[in-house]
Design a protein around this motif. Structure first.
Motif, PDB file in Angstrom:
ATOM      1  N   TYR A  43       0.854  -1.169   0.000  1.00  0.00           N
ATOM      2  CA  TYR A  43       0.000   0.000   0.000  1.00  0.00           C
ATOM      3  C   TYR A  43       0.897   1.228   0.000  1.00  0.00           C
ATOM      4  CZ  TYR A  43       0.896   0.599   5.030  1.00  0.00           C
ATOM      5  OH  TYR A  43       1.500   0.776   6.243  1.00  0.00           O
ATOM      6  N   SER A  44       0.302   2.386  -0.237  1.00  0.00           N
ATOM      7  CA  SER A  44       1.027   3.635  -0.311  1.00  0.00           C
ATOM      8  C   SER A  44       2.072   3.554  -1.426  1.00  0.00           C
ATOM      9  CB  SER A  44       1.668   3.947   1.049  1.00  0.00           C
ATOM     10  OG  SER A  44       2.293   5.212   1.045  1.00  0.00           O
ATOM     11  N   SER A  65      -7.712   2.015  -2.686  1.00  0.00           N
ATOM     12  CA  SER A  65      -7.062   2.105  -1.370  1.00  0.00           C
ATOM     13  C   SER A  65      -7.985   2.678  -0.300  1.00  0.00           C
ATOM     14  CB  SER A  65      -5.797   2.962  -1.478  1.00  0.00           C
ATOM     15  OG  SER A  65      -4.822   2.310  -2.260  1.00  0.00           O
ATOM     16  N   ARG A  66      -8.791   3.682  -0.671  1.00  0.00           N
ATOM     17  CA  ARG A  66      -9.687   4.272   0.329  1.00  0.00           C
ATOM     18  C   ARG A  66     -10.703   3.239   0.811  1.00  0.00           C
ATOM     19  NH1 ARG A  66     -10.301   9.536   1.218  1.00  0.00           N
ATOM     20  NH2 ARG A  66      -9.548  10.058  -0.875  1.00  0.00           N
ATOM     21  N   HIS A 116      -6.755  11.831   4.034  1.00  0.00           N
ATOM     22  CA  HIS A 116      -5.814  11.181   3.131  1.00  0.00           C
ATOM     23  C   HIS A 116      -6.253  11.288   1.672  1.00  0.00           C
ATOM     24  CE1 HIS A 116      -3.617   9.767   6.481  1.00  0.00           C
ATOM     25  NE2 HIS A 116      -4.426   8.779   6.826  1.00  0.00           N
ATOM     26  N   LYS A 117      -5.248  11.358   0.806  1.00  0.00           N
ATOM     27  CA  LYS A 117      -5.485  11.306  -0.637  1.00  0.00           C
ATOM     28  C   LYS A 117      -4.858  10.024  -1.163  1.00  0.00           C
ATOM     29  CE  LYS A 117      -5.821  16.270  -1.501  1.00  0.00           C
ATOM     30  NZ  LYS A 117      -5.783  16.729  -0.118  1.00  0.00           N
ATOM     31  N   TYR A 118      -5.619   9.262  -1.920  1.00  0.00           N
ATOM     32  CA  TYR A 118      -5.166   7.957  -2.410  1.00  0.00           C
ATOM     33  C   TYR A 118      -5.095   7.969  -3.937  1.00  0.00           C
ATOM     34  CZ  TYR A 118      -6.385   6.413   2.309  1.00  0.00           C
ATOM     35  OH  TYR A 118      -6.463   6.276   3.670  1.00  0.00           O
ATOM     36  N   SER A 119      -4.122   7.228  -4.463  1.00  0.00           N
ATOM     37  CA  SER A 119      -3.952   7.197  -5.915  1.00  0.00           C
ATOM     38  C   SER A 119      -3.884   5.777  -6.463  1.00  0.00           C
ATOM     39  CB  SER A 119      -2.665   7.933  -6.310  1.00  0.00           C
ATOM     40  OG  SER A 119      -1.537   7.347  -5.675  1.00  0.00           O
ATOM     41  N   LYS A 187      -1.291  12.765  -8.625  1.00  0.00           N
ATOM     42  CA  LYS A 187      -0.897  11.442  -8.153  1.00  0.00           C
ATOM     43  C   LYS A 187       0.608  11.326  -7.936  1.00  0.00           C
ATOM     44  CE  LYS A 187      -4.814   9.043 -10.288  1.00  0.00           C
ATOM     45  NZ  LYS A 187      -5.243   7.912 -11.154  1.00  0.00           N
TER      46      LYS A 187
END
Length: 265
Positions: A43-44, A65-66, A116-119, A187
């Motif tokens: 992840y990340s 991911s979210r 959080h911001k997820y890409s 991103k």
């Protein structure tokens, strides 16, 4: 630490809790060693670097991911809430512990939804590993073994509350700074700035360790100590690998910025 001093600050462990403590510590140490060896939780920024991702036998099912984080944190938060009903007690230490664990997961849910911001996406196997590694939920259950026992002669729960509040606040603040690095739709990873990011690349991990230390001092059990020690070791390994990743991706990464502990590591 001398054995008499340990007995002064910890509830006496049962054989079962001693075994659980050893297994918990070993599990977290293994996860940390795997991070150093390049077998990262996917992840990340490490979502595409884990060596196991190329294995045909790995679980390939992925979710955004979210969504993955919500699926991980929501059951943990609900268990924390349910603990107030499952284990009612007048013991202030137990009340503080249940509250701290529940607040910990509430904050994480809040961050997933609003901060959080997820890409990328998260694989099912990573979700399972993270979910089963939430040993802090078992802190509530193991604390029930101490109900009715004499309190440790050195009471550290109020110091624990202070450390917990400092840790959770610092962790939230640096997560907020990380979220501000990306604009909507962006991103690309950037070198974090502000706060303790000027000194270490993972100050959010540093404050998370303080948070776990606070929970440990509230609980004052051998099991909570093993969770804190194991979590600290894992986060040290994760921060070390994170710093290496930034150095490899950014030629202008400031070499004086350490991984986790300012000026030291």
């Amino acid at each position: 630490m001398p054995i008499p001093m340990v007995l002064d600050i910890l509830f006496p462990p049962t054989l079962f809790l001693t075994g659980a403590s050893v297994l918990t510590l070993l599990s977290l140490v293994i996860l940390g060693v795997l991070e150093i060896r390049g077998i990262n939780l996917k992840y990340s920024k490490f979502v595409n670097t884990a060596s196991s991702s190329s294995s045909s036998s790995s679980i390939s099912f992925k979710v955004p991911s979210r969504v993955g984080m919500l699926l991980i944190y929501t059951p943990a938060f609900l268990v924390g809430v349910a603990s107030f009903w499952l284990y009612p007690a007048d013991d202030s230490r137990f009340l503080f512990l249940k509250s701290a664990v529940t607040i910990h997961f509430f904050k994480r849910l809040f961050e997933v939804i609003f901060i959080h911001k997820y890409s990328g996406k998260m694989s099912l196997d990573t979700m399972i590993i993270i979910l089963v590694s939430y040993f802090c939920l078992s802190l509530i259950y193991t604390q029930t073994f101490n109900q009715g026992l004499s309190e440790p002669s050195i009471d550290l729960k109020y110091l624990g509350i202070v450390l917990f509040l400092v840790g959770i606040s610092g962790n939230f603040y640096h997560h907020y700074l990380l979220s501000k690095l990306r604009t909507k739709g962006d991103k690309e990873y950037k070198i974090p700035k502000g706060g303790l990011f000027e000194l270490v690349i993972c100050p959010h991990y540093l404050f998370e360790i303080l948070e776990f230390l606070g929970i440990n001092l509230i609980s004052q059990t051998l099991y909570s100590f093993s969770v804190t020690l194991g979590s600290a070791f894992y986060l040290m390994c994760r921060s070390y690998v994170t710093r290496k990743w930034y150095i490899s991706k950014f030629e202008d990464f400031p070499k004086e910025v350490k991984a986790l502990i300012p000026f030291v590591f």
